[in-house]
Design an enzyme around this catalytic site. Structure first.
Site, mmCIF file in Angstrom:
data_model
loop_
_atom_site.group_PDB
_atom_site.id
_atom_site.type_symbol
_atom_site.label_atom_id
_atom_site.label_comp_id
_atom_site.label_asym_id
_atom_site.label_seq_id
_atom_site.Cartn_x
_atom_site.Cartn_y
_atom_site.Cartn_z
ATOM 1 N N GLY A 182 -59.653 -82.684 -66.419
ATOM 2 C CA GLY A 182 -58.418 -82.413 -65.713
ATOM 3 C C GLY A 182 -58.012 -80.963 -65.862
ATOM 4 O O GLY A 182 -57.935 -80.439 -66.979
ATOM 5 N N ALA A 185 -51.866 -78.244 -65.665
ATOM 6 C CA ALA A 185 -51.283 -77.369 -66.677
ATOM 7 C C ALA A 185 -51.762 -77.708 -68.081
ATOM 8 O O ALA A 185 -52.142 -76.821 -68.855
ATOM 9 C CB ALA A 185 -49.752 -77.444 -66.605
ATOM 10 N N ILE A 186 -51.767 -79.001 -68.429
ATOM 11 C CA ILE A 186 -52.183 -79.396 -69.778
ATOM 12 C C ILE A 186 -53.633 -79.013 -70.023
ATOM 13 O O ILE A 186 -53.984 -78.436 -71.059
ATOM 14 C CB ILE A 186 -51.973 -80.909 -69.983
ATOM 15 N N ASP A 312 -39.431 -87.945 -66.087
ATOM 16 C CA ASP A 312 -40.788 -88.366 -65.732
ATOM 17 C C ASP A 312 -40.863 -89.787 -65.209
ATOM 18 O O ASP A 312 -41.680 -90.088 -64.332
ATOM 19 C CB ASP A 312 -41.704 -88.244 -66.954
ATOM 20 N N HIS A 444 -37.287 -49.191 -65.251
ATOM 21 C CA HIS A 444 -38.646 -48.658 -65.420
ATOM 22 C C HIS A 444 -38.806 -48.123 -66.832
ATOM 23 O O HIS A 444 -37.904 -47.460 -67.338
ATOM 24 C CB HIS A 444 -38.900 -47.535 -64.417
#
Length: 465
Positions: A182, A185-186, A312, A444
């Site tokens: 896979g 992200a993980i 989730d 900057h």
């Protein structure tokens, strides 16, 4: 048995649940939060926070491999991998203690145990043995029980040789080889971490590129950098099986052309998605069934009258900050306030190296939706601050609507871009025009100048590239 009567009970104390509980209490609602394991949930204890501690150690390893570039001579250094892991666990532990402090500060009552829905207004709390310790009568209920690594037939996770992200965080020694299944992200984060410590890493991804949800140019740039670090990447490749064999693992994969290969390694990491924690919640008592593995919610995140699901367990995107935003929104709605969530402006970050960050839609998606776009792209090779800190990889890519000059999407890869993203999230969520970004004076030398320069480049006005 203890009995309680409250305005709100929250089941789960992860980044959605504990935030919802605190915000509700701030708004004057009598609130209880039920948690069966650790305050902070997966994110704080086994996800977002401890992995970032590990990745910081990997950054130092990146430096230690070439200290002479910065004027240091470090011929012999030793890696104490156990201390690397110990530091990560210590960071997680301190953060969990912080949530306990916040609960006390904001008068949120915490109860340890498993929350179980007896009805639309009643939650039982059970201990590990299944005994009911508390009964809570509540006007409102929030379910925030999160998710866990998804399991697949053929991938025999034994948590010793075929592991999940949790075991990847607490290895006692550095494996010589690792197969990562896979490339979300993980997967890419752990690939970077172990590669920096000398592990031979192979990434397997079923889709045509790593980080497949990101802009295609971002994926290609990350893949180019990973290959330079000797990470093997197999895309358009399917995992047929993964199993322990002796002291190692064998992972059988099938490539796009149908050929198969058996990969042999010390460890294999299952990083192929997540599945929601909805078992043993008592959903049958409120007539709710999961849909495609997650709890179906309406626009207000209700799954039933006065019962809400956030984070989730309520579906994608599976991100801690999305869970927190939903927790706050639901708490405010319960308290009588109108609170909306703009799901089109949820940022995403991947903390590999180079870092990846994005918000909004990709160039390809914008064209698919019928937009005529202006693309502004500024490489960090043209950024003085990037060279000064020794990391000029990557670029900032901005996608503007040519008709309105509004920002449609921002896609970044490079040094500290997860921090640079906030400016672009603010711009996108407030309809900021490209001209406003260009005419905002940026300090900057900074990395953030690259955002201004990318916007200017979209109009042929960039002066540094």
């Amino acid at each position: 048995m203890n009995e309680h009567n409250v305005d709100l009970v929250v089941i789960g104390a992860g980044p959605g649940g504990y935030v919802a509980a605190i915000r509700a209490s701030q708004l004057g609602l009598k609130t209880i939060c039920v948690e069966r394991e650790h305050l902070g949930g997966i994110c704080l204890n086994w996800g977002c926070i401890p992995t970032k501690a590990l990745l910081k150690s990997a950054e130092y390893m990146h430096f230690l491999k070439k200290p002479n570039e910065y004027g240091f001579n470090i011929p012999n250094f030793e890696v104490n991998f156990e201390q690397v892991i110990e530091r990560s666990r210590g960071v997680a532990s301190r953060m969990a203690q912080g949530i306990a402090f916040l609960f006390k500060k904001y008068n949120v009552q915490q109860i340890n145990g498993n929350g179980y829905l007896k009805s639309n207004n009643c939650v039982e709390v059970k201990d590990a043995a299944g005994n009911v310790t508390d009964t809570i009568t509540a006007k409102n209920i929030i379910i925030a029980t999160g998710a866990r690594p998804r399991m697949f037939a053929g991938i025999e996770v034994d948590r010793e040789k075929v592991i999940t992200s949790r075991e990847a965080m607490i290895q006692k020694s550095i494996p010589k080889s690792l197969v990562v299944m896979g490339a979300g992200a993980i997967g890419v984060e752990f690939s970077y971490f172990y590669n920096m410590f000398g592990t031979q890493v192979t990434i397997i991804e079923m889709q045509d590129r790593i980080l497949p949800i990101e802009d295609i140019e971002i994926s290609k740039e990350l893949e180019r950098n990973y290959r330079k670090e000797k990470i093997r990447i197999l895309t358009e490749t399917k995992v047929i099986s993964a199993k322990r064999v002796g002291d190692g693992v064998e992972v059988l994969v099938q490539k796009k052309d149908g050929t198969e290969e058996t990969l042999v390694a010390d460890l294999a990491l299952n990083a192929i998605g997540i599945q929601a924690n909805y078992e043993n919640l008592g959903l049958e008592n409120i007539n709710v069934e999961p849909v495609r593995g997650f709890l179906p919610t309406d626009k207000n995140l209700n799954i039933a009258p006065n019962i809400f699901a956030i984070g989730d367990i309520a579906g994608a995107p599976w991100l801690a900050h999305k869970a927190s935003a939903e927790g706050i929104a639901v708490a405010e709605r319960i308290a009588g306030h109108k609170k909306e969530i703009d799901y089109k402006n949820i940022p995403g970050c991947t903390y590999c190296n180079p870092q990846v960050a994005s918000v909004g839609i990709t160039e390809a998606k914008a064209k698919e939706l019928g937009f005529t776009v202006r693309i502004g792209k500024f490489p960090f090779t043209a950024c003085g601050k990037a060279h000064a800190i020794g990391d000029a990889r990557g670029f900032v890519k901005l996608v503007f609507d040519e008709k309105t000059d509004e920002l449609l999407g921002a896609h970044l890869i490079g040094p500290e871009v997860t921090e640079l993203l906030a400016e672009l999230c603010l711009a996108k969520s407030n309809g900021i025009k490209a001209r406003q970004i260009i005419e905002t004076i940026h300090s900057h030398p900074t990395l953030s100048e690259s955002v201004m320069e990318a916007a200017a480049q979209a109009f042929g006005e960039a002066v540094n590239c």
